[in-house]
Design an enzyme around this catalytic site. Structure first.
Site, short mmCIF file in Angstrom:
data_model
loop_
_atom_site.label_atom_id
_atom_site.label_comp_id
_atom_site.label_asym_id
_atom_site.label_seq_id
_atom_site.Cartn_x
_atom_site.Cartn_y
_atom_site.Cartn_z
N LYS A 17 31.88 38.79 38.68
CA LYS A 17 33.10 38.19 39.25
C LYS A 17 33.56 37.02 38.40
O LYS A 17 32.77 36.16 38.02
CB LYS A 17 32.83 37.74 40.70
CG LYS A 17 34.08 37.18 41.37
CD LYS A 17 33.95 37.11 42.88
CE LYS A 17 35.17 36.49 43.56
NZ LYS A 17 36.42 37.24 43.29
N HIS A 53 28.60 36.51 45.32
CA HIS A 53 29.15 37.74 44.73
C HIS A 53 28.32 38.18 43.52
O HIS A 53 27.54 37.40 42.98
CB HIS A 53 30.60 37.52 44.28
CG HIS A 53 31.58 37.47 45.41
ND1 HIS A 53 31.86 36.30 46.08
CD2 HIS A 53 32.33 38.44 46.00
CE1 HIS A 53 32.76 36.55 47.03
NE2 HIS A 53 33.06 37.84 47.01
N1 LIG Z 1 41.17 41.51 48.14
C1 LIG Z 1 40.00 42.18 48.18
O1 LIG Z 1 39.62 42.74 49.22
C2 LIG Z 1 39.19 42.25 46.94
C3 LIG Z 1 39.63 41.65 45.81
N2 LIG Z 1 38.96 41.80 44.64
C4 LIG Z 1 39.59 41.23 43.47
O2 LIG Z 1 40.11 42.30 42.69
C5 LIG Z 1 40.12 41.95 41.32
C6 LIG Z 1 39.41 43.02 40.51
O3 LIG Z 1 38.06 43.05 40.87
P1 LIG Z 1 37.06 44.14 40.23
O4 LIG Z 1 37.57 45.49 40.50
O5 LIG Z 1 35.70 43.77 40.68
O6 LIG Z 1 37.21 43.78 38.69
P2 LIG Z 1 36.91 44.72 37.41
O7 LIG Z 1 36.77 43.79 36.27
O8 LIG Z 1 35.83 45.69 37.72
O9 LIG Z 1 38.25 45.56 37.26
C7 LIG Z 1 39.47 44.96 36.98
C8 LIG Z 1 40.29 45.96 36.22
O10 LIG Z 1 41.55 45.36 36.02
C9 LIG Z 1 42.06 45.71 34.75
N3 LIG Z 1 42.58 44.54 34.06
C10 LIG Z 1 43.86 44.38 33.72
N4 LIG Z 1 44.06 43.22 33.13
C11 LIG Z 1 42.87 42.62 33.08
C12 LIG Z 1 42.46 41.39 32.54
N5 LIG Z 1 43.33 40.53 31.95
N6 LIG Z 1 41.17 41.09 32.60
C13 LIG Z 1 40.31 41.93 33.19
N7 LIG Z 1 40.65 43.11 33.73
C14 LIG Z 1 41.93 43.45 33.66
C15 LIG Z 1 40.92 46.35 33.98
O11 LIG Z 1 41.25 47.69 33.95
P3 LIG Z 1 41.98 48.37 32.73
O12 LIG Z 1 41.41 47.82 31.49
O13 LIG Z 1 41.61 49.76 32.98
O14 LIG Z 1 43.43 48.14 32.90
C16 LIG Z 1 39.70 46.23 34.85
O15 LIG Z 1 38.98 47.43 34.87
C17 LIG Z 1 39.48 40.57 41.25
O16 LIG Z 1 40.50 39.60 41.24
C18 LIG Z 1 38.69 40.48 42.55
O17 LIG Z 1 38.47 39.17 42.99
C19 LIG Z 1 37.81 42.51 44.56
C20 LIG Z 1 37.29 43.11 45.65
C21 LIG Z 1 37.94 43.03 46.95
O1 LIG Z 2 35.54 40.01 43.23
C1 LIG Z 2 35.05 40.54 44.25
O2 LIG Z 2 34.14 41.36 44.19
C2 LIG Z 2 35.61 40.16 45.55
N1 LIG Z 2 36.64 39.37 45.56
C3 LIG Z 2 37.39 38.96 46.70
C4 LIG Z 2 37.48 37.46 46.75
O3 LIG Z 2 37.62 36.81 45.70
O4 LIG Z 2 37.44 36.91 47.85
C5 LIG Z 2 36.97 39.63 47.97
C6 LIG Z 2 35.57 40.10 48.04
O5 LIG Z 2 34.75 39.07 48.49
C7 LIG Z 2 35.05 40.73 46.78
#
Ligand SMILES: NC(=O)C1=CN([C@@H]2O[C@H](COP(=O)(O)OP(=O)(O)OC[C@H]3O[C@@H](n4cnc5c(N)ncnc54)[C@H](OP(=O)(O)O)[C@@H]3O)[C@@H](O)[C@H]2O)C=CC1
Ligand SMILES: O=C(O)C1=N[C@H](C(=O)O)C[C@H](O)C1
Length: 257
Positions: free
Chosen positions: A154, A150
């Site tokens: 992450k 990743h």
């Molecule tokens: N299930 C799936 O298909 C996928 C899952 N994921 C998961 O989604 C989650 C988010 O990933 P991603 O979008 O890359 O992460 P980012 O860090 O880019 O975004 C997370 C957002 O969550 C908010 N947030 C709220 N609380 C917290 C905290 N305590 N720490 C950090 N951020 C916080 C923040 O927004 P704000 O400050 O605006 O509130 C931040 O912008 C991860 O757990 C990832 O593993 C990611 C991709 C695919």
């Molecule tokens: O954090 C990500 O980016 C992603 N998180 C998910 C995971 O923890 O499996 C899914 C995807 O691979 C992207």
């Protein structure tokens, strides 16, 4: 019926994609979008509301579903707010990295509201999970290694998807345990599952399971090329779950219907 979706973490990598995917879905619209600092970054096409006002936004906008990709603490707080809300609101989350305790509490929300958690909303990953289970059953005694790769932002390792694949591997064969990031002087222990997490650049997400033995190897790989694939799956899940009764649902329920 148009499903009205609230988006959390709207300025995050995934939150932005979810806002765009809702806009692309003919049966969905954004009810509201929150982030912790609504005066900071903008998201094209939606006004941002303060995350601190999430409870009252639920009451005033009455969304059908929330789509959450944030962090484990925040996801749990948003789920609690949905449980407490007067009108039924479904909670769909792709957030990963929960402790066992936090995940148990998240799942308990499914006793009060429709709840769907998936560590990966790509349809191809659901197929990968199925194929991996079958390969492990067909190849008893083969060495199994899992590699996930990743982007460098992450937080959690191994990924949620890797953990799901590990459960599938262990459910379908006899193994001696997991060996995370092998190092040292010892050869591979018989029956161990090697687990390796790579973090580099802006790689969207790759998962590979290697099965080797008998002078042959099988490599089963999923590679996400764009985060839009996760967002589209999550929005499909939100449209599907709106109107379902309280309970815990899987992404496979959405795909298999
Ligand atoms: N299930 C799936 O298909 C996928 C899952 N994921 C998961 O989604 C989650 C988010 O990933 P991603 O979008 O890359 O992460 P980012 O860090 O880019 O975004 C997370 C957002 O969550 C908010 N947030 C709220 N609380 C917290 C905290 N305590 N720490 C950090 N951020 C916080 C923040 O927004 P704000 O400050 O605006 O509130 C931040 O912008 C991860 O757990 C990832 O593993 C990611 C991709 C695919
Ligand atoms: O954090 C990500 O980016 C992603 N998180 C998910 C995971 O923890 O499996 C899914 C995807 O691979 C992207």
């Amino acid at each position: 019926m148009t499903v009205r979706i609230a988006v959390t973490g709207a300025t995050g990598r995934m939150g932005r994609e979810v806002v765009a995917a809702v806009g692309d879905h003919e049966d969905a619209e954004v009810a509201f979008a929150v982030n912790r600092d609504p005066d900071g970054e903008r998201v094209e096409g939606v006004p941002l509301e303060p995350a601190a006002e999430f409870d009252s936004l639920l009451a005033t906008h009455e969304p059908d579903a929330v789509v959450d990709f944030t962090g484990p603490d925040s996801a749990l707080e948003y789920a609690r707010a949905c449980v407490e809300a007067d009108a039924t609101v479904a909670f769909v989350t792709g957030t990963t990295g929960f402790s066992d305790e936090a995940f148990t509490e998240l799942e308990e929300a499914g006793e009060s509201i429709p709840l769907l958690h998936a560590p990966n909303f790509a349809r191809g990953v659901q197929a990968l999970v199925n194929v991996v289970g079958q390969a492990v059953r067909n190849l008893p005694g083969y060495d199994v290694e899992l590699v996930e790769t990743h982007h460098n932002g992450k937080r959690d390792a191994p990924s949620g998807t890797a953990n799901r694949l590990l459960e599938e591997i262990e459910d379908n064969g006899e193994f001696a345990g997991r060996n995370h990031g092998r190092e040292g002087e010892e050869p591979r222990e018989e029956g161990e599952i090697g687990v390796h997490a790579l973090r580099a650049g802006n790689i969207t997400g790759e998962h590979e399971v290697v099965l080797a033995g008998n002078d042959e190897e099988v490599r089963l790989t999923h590679r996400a090329e764009d985060r839009g694939v996760f967002a589209a799956g999550a929005v499909d899940a939100a449209v599907w779950i709106a109107g379902q009764k309280a309970g815990r649902y899987e992404f496979s329920d959405v795909i298999d219907e």
